[in-house]
Design a protein around this motif. Structure first.
Motif, PDB file in Angstrom:
ATOM      1  N   LYS A   5       0.792  -1.255  -0.173  1.00  0.00           N
ATOM      2  CA  LYS A   5      -0.118  -0.014  -0.046  1.00  0.00           C
ATOM      3  C   LYS A   5       0.856   1.239  -0.249  1.00  0.00           C
ATOM      4  CE  LYS A   5      -4.160  -1.680   2.314  1.00  0.00           C
ATOM      5  NZ  LYS A   5      -4.796  -1.855   3.815  1.00  0.00           N
ATOM      6  N   ASN A   6       0.873   1.997  -1.209  1.00  0.00           N
ATOM      7  CA  ASN A   6       1.619   3.377  -1.095  1.00  0.00           C
ATOM      8  C   ASN A   6       2.932   3.326  -0.826  1.00  0.00           C
ATOM      9  OD1 ASN A   6      -1.554   3.968   0.538  1.00  0.00           O
ATOM     10  ND2 ASN A   6      -1.188   4.855  -1.760  1.00  0.00           N
ATOM     11  N   VAL A   7       3.410   2.240  -1.514  1.00  0.00           N
ATOM     12  CA  VAL A   7       4.969   1.963  -0.947  1.00  0.00           C
ATOM     13  C   VAL A   7       5.938   2.563  -1.729  1.00  0.00           C
ATOM     14  CG1 VAL A   7       6.803   0.032  -1.034  1.00  0.00           C
ATOM     15  CG2 VAL A   7       4.357  -0.312  -0.168  1.00  0.00           C
ATOM     16  N   SER A   8       6.812   3.428  -1.171  1.00  0.00           N
ATOM     17  CA  SER A   8       8.026   4.196  -1.759  1.00  0.00           C
ATOM     18  C   SER A   8       9.222   3.819  -1.358  1.00  0.00           C
ATOM     19  CB  SER A   8       7.783   5.660  -1.540  1.00  0.00           C
ATOM     20  OG  SER A   8       6.560   6.187  -2.207  1.00  0.00           O
ATOM     21  N   GLN A  31      14.641   8.061  -5.947  1.00  0.00           N
ATOM     22  CA  GLN A  31      13.499   7.493  -5.912  1.00  0.00           C
ATOM     23  C   GLN A  31      13.251   6.343  -6.721  1.00  0.00           C
ATOM     24  OE1 GLN A  31      11.499   9.244  -3.780  1.00  0.00           O
ATOM     25  NE2 GLN A  31      10.078   7.513  -3.604  1.00  0.00           N
ATOM     26  N   ASN A  34       7.991   4.473  -6.381  1.00  0.00           N
ATOM     27  CA  ASN A  34       7.308   5.587  -5.968  1.00  0.00           C
ATOM     28  C   ASN A  34       5.824   5.104  -6.004  1.00  0.00           C
ATOM     29  OD1 ASN A  34       6.462   8.396  -5.724  1.00  0.00           O
ATOM     30  ND2 ASN A  34       6.608   8.922  -7.670  1.00  0.00           N
ATOM     31  N   ASN A  35       5.241   5.297  -4.734  1.00  0.00           N
ATOM     32  CA  ASN A  35       3.888   4.960  -4.240  1.00  0.00           C
ATOM     33  C   ASN A  35       3.059   3.881  -5.101  1.00  0.00           C
ATOM     34  OD1 ASN A  35       1.654   5.972  -2.813  1.00  0.00           O
ATOM     35  ND2 ASN A  35       0.796   7.323  -4.588  1.00  0.00           N
ATOM     36  N   SER A  37       1.196   0.443  -5.167  1.00  0.00           N
ATOM     37  CA  SER A  37       0.143  -0.175  -4.461  1.00  0.00           C
ATOM     38  C   SER A  37      -0.260  -1.572  -5.404  1.00  0.00           C
ATOM     39  CB  SER A  37      -1.299   0.465  -4.014  1.00  0.00           C
ATOM     40  OG  SER A  37      -0.890   1.732  -3.317  1.00  0.00           O
ATOM     41  N   GLU A  71       8.296   4.914   2.826  1.00  0.00           N
ATOM     42  CA  GLU A  71       6.990   4.972   3.069  1.00  0.00           C
ATOM     43  C   GLU A  71       6.225   3.773   2.772  1.00  0.00           C
ATOM     44  OE1 GLU A  71       5.345   8.658   1.575  1.00  0.00           O
ATOM     45  OE2 GLU A  71       7.452   9.336   1.240  1.00  0.00           O
ATOM     46  N   GLY A  72       4.847   3.890   3.538  1.00  0.00           N
ATOM     47  CA  GLY A  72       3.813   2.908   3.026  1.00  0.00           C
ATOM     48  C   GLY A  72       4.083   1.397   3.682  1.00  0.00           C
ATOM     49  N   ASN A 225       7.421   4.035 -11.085  1.00  0.00           N
ATOM     50  CA  ASN A 225       6.349   4.269 -11.135  1.00  0.00           C
ATOM     51  C   ASN A 225       5.378   2.940 -11.628  1.00  0.00           C
ATOM     52  OD1 ASN A 225       6.144   7.132  -9.811  1.00  0.00           O
ATOM     53  ND2 ASN A 225       7.371   7.045 -11.568  1.00  0.00           N
TER      54      ASN A 225
END
Lengths: 256, 397
Positions: A5-8, A31, A34-35, A37, A71-72, A225
């Protein structure tokens, strides 16, 4: 089940790394993912398609608890990878195309080593070893040191090592990369077997043919992405170009 | 703990099967040290003996100025005298190796001797070595000749030679033979066990850190149920074990070397074996263990940091000098174990083992050495743990 879920994920960039990667950026962070899911379900094969450097390996390493997401959240078999990495690793198998083996151990010692780390009792180990060695036709070279084995034999040892704990979740990171046709087919067979045994399978590749052959679900990843996330059937039905390769280029907006 | 044991045993098997490790661990200390102890003094002795007895060709210029001195040289053993070399061609004759040396007797030689004033003799030779046998042999010969003249002079002047020896110095060193030998040998002991500890731990550290990264086996062990701490401790245990074993092999090599040394007098041999008793070895061992922990953790953390085996070698190689140099300090006479030196890692081991072997160690200083070593070991282990938990280090490159 694997759920992201929303993994960065970002990496710190040193000046040296910037030069090595020929990056022309003032930012000190790279990065890699990036975000993202996605969800991989049991009994299905989830393909992660993307070119080299797309972020596939970083994503799979996060699932396998080797890297921590910036993140995530990621859950594997119900366990959060950040909070319960040990639990996740107990139910996970991880295989890459260029997995290394300990050259001075025999094929059997290599498999036994991992069985011991997974805490298998002797009877279970013997049962699983015999089944895997039969299935992979390994009995003739089980007592030979890994350093003396051919590439194909080595990959079979890697498979046995990955599967000795009978994992519920199997992660394949470009498993056929650099392998000959025969060995690649052995891997393909294994991935199908995992699906048949209702395991959750995620594999990364940059080979379109493998996606066609194997995938139930598909995510296209490029520069960290996700450009597509859905079933393979839906993807192929809605293609606006003639081939997977062209469709990949169209979706990611890249030019050749 | 279970996983640490599994990893430790697997890595031990893996290392024991490696020929390079076995070479550094067993063959190198067991063969090299005895060879050094037995062979080196023998080689030096035989070269020196050969130099002292080889036949020299010496030109004597001005032989008529002192037929007595000329005949003295002629009677000397292993010297061939030649007379027909002109003074201005001495240098070229030595360079072209027609002669080894030349003795030029001054014109007033006999007169000066008769008048008891220093008579001039020129010695010509080619030597870049202060300990050169050629120079020594000629000087010894001339001193003998001078002593003969002195004896004659004492007689001529009716003097007693003893009147010209004003002091009769008697030495009474209260240090025991054990103490003297202990300080001498004790300085070299830590050099040997630190060096071998480093060498023994180096290859396993390279292999289990950078080597594992390079072979891509690290990834697979990282996704096994073993935690990073367990993996690190298993590897660290192997590196430390090899460091300790290699040190012991080094000491064993030294023991064998002394046993078979024909150059050492039996009394000295006996004193050395008395010094190397179980108690001394056990106390020295208590120093080896923290050294091995310190070096093991340090080498492993540097190896883990490196991208490849080659890079690790280039980082660890120069470290060799940083470790070996302080360990040599113990061999310098006059440097003692004090509250200051006991706090300097490696230097303190070197000085402490010197005192232990000599039987003069002070317990408070020994405790300070242990505390310093424990602090250093904890610090280097902490560094290794941090390294192994850093993503940018593990997946560097």
């Amino acid at each position: 089940m694997i759920t992201l879920k929303n993994v960065s994920k970002s990496f710190k960039l040193t000046r040296k790394l910037k030069n090595e990667m020929a990056l022309n950026t003032k930012s000190n962070n790279f990065q890699a993912v990036n975000n993202v899911s996605i969800q991989c379900e049991p009994g299905k094969i989830f393909g992660l398609l993307g070119p080299n450097g797309a972020g596939k390996t970083t994503l799979l390493r996060m699932i396998a608890t080797m890297l921590k997401p910036t993140e995530g959240t990621i859950t594997v078999g119900g366990y959060d990878v950040a909070r319960n990495p040990g639990r996740v690793r107990k139910i996970l198998g991880f295989l890459t195309g260029n997995t290394g083996l300990y050259d001075r151990l025999t094929a059997e010692e290599m498999v036994k080593y991992y069985a011991d780390l997974y805490g298998l009792d002797h009877a279970t180990y013997i049962r699983r070893r015999d089944r895997l060695f039969d299935m992979l036709d390994m009995k003739d070279f089980a007592g030979r040191r890994n350093g003396k084995l051919s590439t194909g034999m080595k990959q079979k040892v890697s498979i046995a090592r990955t599967m000795i704990n009978n994992p519920d979740i199997v992660v394949f990171d470009e498993p056929t990369s650099g392998l000959d046709v025969m060995t690649s087919q052995a891997i393909i067979k294994l991935i199908r077997l995992c699906k048949a045994e209702n395991k959750t399978v995620i594999f990364s590749t940059h080979r379109m043919g493998e996606v066609q052959q194997l995938c139930d679900d598909l995510a296209i990843i490029h520069k960290g992405n996700i450009f597509y996330n859905g079933t393979y059937n839906n993807f192929s039905e809605n293609m606006k170009t003639d081939s997977l390769e062209d469709e990949f280029i169209r979706i990611t907006g890249e030019t050749v | 703990m279970r996983n640490i044991k599994i990893i430790y045993l697997k890595e031990m098997i893996d290392m024991i099967r490696d020929r390079r490790t076995l070479f550094f661990l067993i063959l190198f200390p067991i063969l090299f040290i005895p060879l050094m102890v037995v062979g080196f003094p023998k080689l030096i002795g035989s070269i020196s003996e050969q130099k002292m007895t080889e036949i020299l060709t010496v030109a004597i210029v001005g032989e008529d100025n002192s037929p007595e001195l000329t005949s003295f040289f002629r009677d000397s053993e292993n010297i061939i005298i030649i007379m027909d070399v002109p003074k201005d061609s001495i240098e070229s004759s030595i360079i072209s190796e027609n002669i080894d040396a030349a003795v030029v007797i001054s014109d007033n030689f006999e007169n000066d001797i008769q008048n008891m004033i220093p008579a001039l003799i020129e010695l010509h030779y080619r030597s870049s070595d202060d300990m050169d046998a050629l120079q020594k042999r000629l000087s010894v010969g001339l001193n003998k000749y001078a002593n003969i003249i002195n004896k004659t002079r004492y007689e001529q002047l009716s003097l007693n030679e003893e009147n010209f020896t004003p002091l009769n110095i008697q030495h009474n060193n209260i240090a025991s033979q054990k103490e003297i030998m202990g300080k001498l040998m004790g300085g070299w002991l830590p050099y040997i066990f630190i060096l071998y500890c480093f060498l023994g731990a180096m290859y396993p550290a390279l292999d289990l850190g950078a080597g594992e990264k390079e072979r891509r086996t690290l990834e697979t062990i990282l996704v096994s149920p073993a935690s990073r701490m367990e993996i690190l401790l298993g590897k660290f245990g192997v590196v430390t074990t090899f460091g300790i074993l290699s040190s012991l092999m080094g000491l064993m090599g030294l023991y064998i070397g002394i046993q078979f040394s024909t150059e050492l007098p039996p009394t000295v041999q006996k004193i050395i074996f008395e010094m190397l008793n179980i108690k001394t070895i056990a106390t020295v061992m208590t120093l080896i263990i923290p050294v091995a922990i310190f070096l093991g953790a340090l080498l492993l953390s540097l190896s883990i940091y490196s991208k490849t085996f080659k890079e690790a070698q280039s980082i660890i190689g120069p470290l060799n000098i940083l470790i070996i140099f302080p360990s040599i300090i113990g061999t310098i006479p006059g440097v003692e174990l004090t509250t200051l030196t006991a706090a300097i890692p490696i230097v303190n081991i070197s000085l402490a083992s010197k005192e232990i072997v000599a039987g003069t160690i002070q317990i408070p200083l020994l405790i300070e050495v242990y505390l310093t070593l424990l602090a250093m070991s904890a610090l280097s282990l902490y560094l290794a743990v941090r390294m192994f938990h850093k993503e940018e280090v593990i997946f560097r490159g």
